[in-house]
Write a protein that holds these residues in place. Structure first.
Motif, PDB file in Angstrom:
ATOM      1  N   VAL A 210       1.018  -1.175  -0.324  1.00  0.00           N
ATOM      2  CA  VAL A 210      -0.239   0.293  -0.056  1.00  0.00           C
ATOM      3  C   VAL A 210       0.844   1.174  -0.250  1.00  0.00           C
ATOM      4  CG1 VAL A 210      -1.302   1.307   1.358  1.00  0.00           C
ATOM      5  CG2 VAL A 210      -2.172  -1.575   0.788  1.00  0.00           C
ATOM      6  N   PRO A 211       0.978   2.056  -1.252  1.00  0.00           N
ATOM      7  CA  PRO A 211       2.048   3.399  -1.243  1.00  0.00           C
ATOM      8  C   PRO A 211       1.177   4.418   0.189  1.00  0.00           C
ATOM      9  CG  PRO A 211       0.044   3.166  -3.246  1.00  0.00           C
ATOM     10  CD  PRO A 211      -0.205   1.712  -2.572  1.00  0.00           C
ATOM     11  N   HIS A 212       1.638   5.268   0.093  1.00  0.00           N
ATOM     12  CA  HIS A 212       1.695   6.527   1.344  1.00  0.00           C
ATOM     13  C   HIS A 212       0.545   6.922   0.444  1.00  0.00           C
ATOM     14  CE1 HIS A 212       2.449   8.833   4.597  1.00  0.00           C
ATOM     15  NE2 HIS A 212       2.096  10.493   3.369  1.00  0.00           N
ATOM     16  N   LEU A 213      -0.478   7.350   1.141  1.00  0.00           N
ATOM     17  CA  LEU A 213      -1.783   7.865   0.283  1.00  0.00           C
ATOM     18  C   LEU A 213      -2.464   9.437   0.703  1.00  0.00           C
ATOM     19  CD1 LEU A 213      -3.881   4.804  -0.164  1.00  0.00           C
ATOM     20  CD2 LEU A 213      -2.650   6.730  -2.771  1.00  0.00           C
ATOM     21  N   ASN A 214      -2.862  10.329  -0.019  1.00  0.00           N
ATOM     22  CA  ASN A 214      -2.834  11.655   0.794  1.00  0.00           C
ATOM     23  C   ASN A 214      -3.281  12.033   0.055  1.00  0.00           C
ATOM     24  OD1 ASN A 214      -2.929  13.209   3.150  1.00  0.00           O
ATOM     25  ND2 ASN A 214      -1.016  14.461   2.462  1.00  0.00           N
ATOM     26  N   PRO A 215      -4.819  11.983   0.052  1.00  0.00           N
ATOM     27  CA  PRO A 215      -5.363  11.591   1.823  1.00  0.00           C
ATOM     28  C   PRO A 215      -5.697  10.220   1.438  1.00  0.00           C
ATOM     29  CG  PRO A 215      -7.523  12.654   0.083  1.00  0.00           C
ATOM     30  CD  PRO A 215      -5.856  12.452  -0.213  1.00  0.00           C
ATOM     31  N   ALA A 216      -5.493   9.166   2.789  1.00  0.00           N
ATOM     32  CA  ALA A 216      -5.961   8.120   2.816  1.00  0.00           C
ATOM     33  C   ALA A 216      -7.105   7.333   1.917  1.00  0.00           C
ATOM     34  CB  ALA A 216      -5.890   7.666   4.645  1.00  0.00           C
ATOM     35  N   SER A 217      -7.181   6.767   1.276  1.00  0.00           N
ATOM     36  CA  SER A 217      -8.647   6.430   1.068  1.00  0.00           C
ATOM     37  C   SER A 217      -8.712   4.648   0.691  1.00  0.00           C
ATOM     38  CB  SER A 217      -8.819   6.920  -0.274  1.00  0.00           C
ATOM     39  OG  SER A 217      -9.012   5.751  -1.918  1.00  0.00           O
ATOM     40  N   PRO A 218      -8.947   3.642   1.494  1.00  0.00           N
ATOM     41  CA  PRO A 218      -9.457   2.760   1.121  1.00  0.00           C
ATOM     42  C   PRO A 218      -9.183   1.547   0.257  1.00  0.00           C
ATOM     43  CG  PRO A 218     -10.289   3.443   3.010  1.00  0.00           C
ATOM     44  CD  PRO A 218     -10.272   4.930   2.650  1.00  0.00           C
ATOM     45  N   GLU A 219     -10.723   2.726  -0.740  1.00  0.00           N
ATOM     46  CA  GLU A 219     -11.038   2.330  -1.736  1.00  0.00           C
ATOM     47  C   GLU A 219      -9.179   2.062  -2.724  1.00  0.00           C
ATOM     48  OE1 GLU A 219     -13.302   1.606  -3.513  1.00  0.00           O
ATOM     49  OE2 GLU A 219     -15.051   1.599  -2.061  1.00  0.00           O
ATOM     50  N   ARG A 220      -8.743   3.491  -2.631  1.00  0.00           N
ATOM     51  CA  ARG A 220      -7.482   3.159  -3.849  1.00  0.00           C
ATOM     52  C   ARG A 220      -6.184   2.012  -3.447  1.00  0.00           C
ATOM     53  NH1 ARG A 220      -4.695   8.782  -4.091  1.00  0.00           N
ATOM     54  NH2 ARG A 220      -3.019   7.614  -5.225  1.00  0.00           N
ATOM     55  N   ALA A 221      -6.582   2.639  -1.812  1.00  0.00           N
ATOM     56  CA  ALA A 221      -5.856   1.389  -1.095  1.00  0.00           C
ATOM     57  C   ALA A 221      -5.824  -0.218  -1.163  1.00  0.00           C
ATOM     58  CB  ALA A 221      -5.207   1.317   0.311  1.00  0.00           C
ATOM     59  N   ALA A 222      -6.926  -0.842  -1.249  1.00  0.00           N
ATOM     60  CA  ALA A 222      -7.771  -2.160  -2.398  1.00  0.00           C
ATOM     61  C   ALA A 222      -7.496  -2.799  -3.579  1.00  0.00           C
ATOM     62  CB  ALA A 222      -8.977  -1.933  -1.770  1.00  0.00           C
ATOM     63  N   ASP A 223      -7.276  -1.601  -4.103  1.00  0.00           N
ATOM     64  CA  ASP A 223      -6.260  -1.755  -5.618  1.00  0.00           C
ATOM     65  C   ASP A 223      -5.288  -2.487  -5.437  1.00  0.00           C
ATOM     66  OD1 ASP A 223      -9.056  -0.393  -6.479  1.00  0.00           O
ATOM     67  OD2 ASP A 223      -7.755   1.214  -6.626  1.00  0.00           O
ATOM     68  N   GLN A 224      -4.843  -2.473  -4.467  1.00  0.00           N
ATOM     69  CA  GLN A 224      -2.755  -2.955  -3.988  1.00  0.00           C
ATOM     70  C   GLN A 224      -3.064  -4.116  -3.661  1.00  0.00           C
ATOM     71  OE1 GLN A 224      -0.513  -1.329  -5.933  1.00  0.00           O
ATOM     72  NE2 GLN A 224      -2.532   0.614  -6.182  1.00  0.00           N
ATOM     73  N   LEU A 225      -4.088  -4.880  -3.170  1.00  0.00           N
ATOM     74  CA  LEU A 225      -4.115  -5.914  -2.417  1.00  0.00           C
ATOM     75  C   LEU A 225      -4.307  -6.805  -3.026  1.00  0.00           C
ATOM     76  CD1 LEU A 225      -6.083  -4.410   1.173  1.00  0.00           C
ATOM     77  CD2 LEU A 225      -3.794  -4.599   0.420  1.00  0.00           C
ATOM     78  N   ASP A 226      -4.438  -8.189  -3.051  1.00  0.00           N
ATOM     79  CA  ASP A 226      -4.861  -9.320  -3.635  1.00  0.00           C
ATOM     80  C   ASP A 226      -5.496 -10.069  -2.935  1.00  0.00           C
ATOM     81  OD1 ASP A 226      -4.915 -11.719  -4.974  1.00  0.00           O
ATOM     82  OD2 ASP A 226      -2.323 -12.047  -5.294  1.00  0.00           O
ATOM     83  N   ILE A 227      -6.635  -9.549  -3.062  1.00  0.00           N
ATOM     84  CA  ILE A 227      -8.300  -9.857  -2.160  1.00  0.00           C
ATOM     85  C   ILE A 227      -8.646 -11.692  -3.138  1.00  0.00           C
ATOM     86  CG2 ILE A 227      -9.899  -9.526  -2.086  1.00  0.00           C
ATOM     87  CD1 ILE A 227      -8.601  -7.785  -0.184  1.00  0.00           C
ATOM     88  N   ASP A 228      -7.859 -12.253  -4.287  1.00  0.00           N
ATOM     89  CA  ASP A 228      -8.492 -13.397  -4.643  1.00  0.00           C
ATOM     90  C   ASP A 228      -7.861 -14.063  -3.854  1.00  0.00           C
ATOM     91  OD1 ASP A 228     -10.888 -12.843  -6.113  1.00  0.00           O
ATOM     92  OD2 ASP A 228      -9.557 -12.802  -8.092  1.00  0.00           O
ATOM     93  N   ARG A 229      -6.502 -13.872  -3.620  1.00  0.00           N
ATOM     94  CA  ARG A 229      -5.589 -15.185  -3.039  1.00  0.00           C
ATOM     95  C   ARG A 229      -5.947 -15.230  -1.027  1.00  0.00           C
ATOM     96  NH1 ARG A 229       1.195 -15.226  -4.050  1.00  0.00           N
ATOM     97  NH2 ARG A 229       1.080 -17.010  -2.580  1.00  0.00           N
ATOM     98  N   LEU A 230      -6.402 -14.001  -0.399  1.00  0.00           N
ATOM     99  CA  LEU A 230      -6.615 -13.797   0.312  1.00  0.00           C
ATOM    100  C   LEU A 230      -7.839 -15.126   0.425  1.00  0.00           C
ATOM    101  CD1 LEU A 230      -6.050 -13.439   3.363  1.00  0.00           C
ATOM    102  CD2 LEU A 230      -7.303 -10.996   3.187  1.00  0.00           C
ATOM    103  N   LEU A 231      -9.064 -14.808   0.069  1.00  0.00           N
ATOM    104  CA  LEU A 231      -9.697 -15.657  -0.284  1.00  0.00           C
ATOM    105  C   LEU A 231      -9.958 -17.345  -0.056  1.00  0.00           C
ATOM    106  CD1 LEU A 231     -12.589 -13.490  -2.003  1.00  0.00           C
ATOM    107  CD2 LEU A 231     -12.349 -13.540   0.920  1.00  0.00           C
ATOM    108  N   GLN A 232      -8.948 -17.288  -1.051  1.00  0.00           N
ATOM    109  CA  GLN A 232      -8.437 -18.763  -1.595  1.00  0.00           C
ATOM    110  C   GLN A 232      -7.464 -19.385   0.617  1.00  0.00           C
ATOM    111  OE1 GLN A 232      -6.042 -19.503  -4.776  1.00  0.00           O
ATOM    112  NE2 GLN A 232      -7.768 -17.956  -6.174  1.00  0.00           N
ATOM    113  N   THR A 233      -6.953 -18.759   0.638  1.00  0.00           N
ATOM    114  CA  THR A 233      -6.696 -18.812   2.031  1.00  0.00           C
ATOM    115  C   THR A 233      -7.095 -18.658   2.655  1.00  0.00           C
ATOM    116  OG1 THR A 233      -4.152 -17.823   1.206  1.00  0.00           O
ATOM    117  CG2 THR A 233      -4.215 -18.221   3.070  1.00  0.00           C
ATOM    118  N   LEU A 234      -8.351 -18.080   2.715  1.00  0.00           N
ATOM    119  CA  LEU A 234      -8.890 -18.303   4.186  1.00  0.00           C
ATOM    120  C   LEU A 234     -10.193 -19.147   4.136  1.00  0.00           C
ATOM    121  CD1 LEU A 234     -10.216 -14.570   4.403  1.00  0.00           C
ATOM    122  CD2 LEU A 234      -8.605 -15.830   6.041  1.00  0.00           C
ATOM    123  N   ARG A 235     -10.562 -19.390   2.743  1.00  0.00           N
ATOM    124  CA  ARG A 235     -11.072 -20.766   2.360  1.00  0.00           C
ATOM    125  C   ARG A 235     -10.748 -21.852   3.016  1.00  0.00           C
ATOM    126  NH1 ARG A 235     -13.497 -17.535  -2.288  1.00  0.00           N
ATOM    127  NH2 ARG A 235     -15.445 -16.686  -1.612  1.00  0.00           N
TER     128      ARG A 235
END
Length: 239
Positions: A210-235
């Motif tokens: 997650v880059p340093h974002l100003n202003p902080a934006s969870p939406e933009r930060a989410a773009d940087q996350l591998d959500i699919d991989r995390l969901l696979q691991t959790l399942r």
């Protein structure tokens, strides 16, 4: 219908963007079509608004969620003093009961597809004379996502925290590098070192930077996350 998922988010220290990254995870899960809820079991530092106690971190998590839990479930322990939890609790004559938090988590799972549980401070913040937040993570029996605040000293903090997570018999589902210091020297080299160690020693992948974002934006930060991989691991961990 598949069983609900959940994860425990911890950090290498306080003030390293754990709430911000938790909010980004929530936004990522919502994008995947999941009903996502947040649990912030213990929050120290509350303010009153229209006769109701609020906590900034808890409010940020609510704003990123698609399912809003009743405040008493989302944050069963909301303390006024912005201090270490056991200190704030002592000032208010509060005793933390991990069983109560486990019950709140169970209730949350009946209301959402995925529940993000954000810890408080680092992984071993004291709660009572004999229990800490690591005991809470163990009681919840959840895979852990580690947020590493990228600043001087982060390699040792990351490796020590990963070691503590493994020592409690918990799964380190992955880690996220959060660029809290925009002018940190050698950030890529630090990330590469942590990535190598955590992958080799714990099979824990880097889930995003997650880059340093100003202003902080969870939406933009989410773009940087591998959500699919995390969901696979959790399942996989749920089986």
């Amino acid at each position: 219908m598949s069983a609900p998922l959940s994860l425990f988010v911890t950090g290498t220290d306080t003030e390293i963007g754990k709430t911000f990254v938790s909010a980004a995870l929530l936004r990522g899960f919502v994008r995947e079509g999941l009903q996502a809820a947040a649990l912030k079991p213990i929050a120290a530092g509350a303010f009153e608004s229209n006769g109701v106690l609020h906590n900034e971190d808890a409010d940020r998590l609510d704003a990123a969620s698609s399912v809003l839990l009743p405040p008493a479930i989302r944050t069963p322990y909301l303390l006024k003093e912005p201090a270490a939890p056991h200190i704030a609790a002592a000032l208010e004559n509060v005793t933390f009961d991990i069983a109560r938090i486990v019950d709140c988590h169970a209730q949350a799972l009946t209301r959402a597809d995925i529940v993000v549980v954000e810890g408080v401070g680092g992984f071993r913040v004291p709660l009572t004379a004999t229990q800490d937040t690591a005991d809470l993570a163990v009681a919840l029996k959840l895979p852990v996502v580690l947020v590493v605040g990228m600043r001087l000293g982060c390699i040792s903090h990351a490796l020590l925290t990963a070691e503590a997570i493994a020592a409690r018999g918990l799964t380190l589902a992955g880690w996220i590098a959060n660029r809290v210091v925009p002018d940190m020297t050698f950030p890529d080299e630090n990330i590469a070192s942590i990535r190598e160690h955590l992958a080799r020693e714990y099979d824990a992948p880097l889930l995003g930077i997650v880059p340093h974002l100003n202003p902080a934006s969870p939406e933009r930060a989410a773009d940087q996350l591998d959500i699919d991989r995390l969901l696979q691991t959790l399942r996989h961990a749920q089986r």
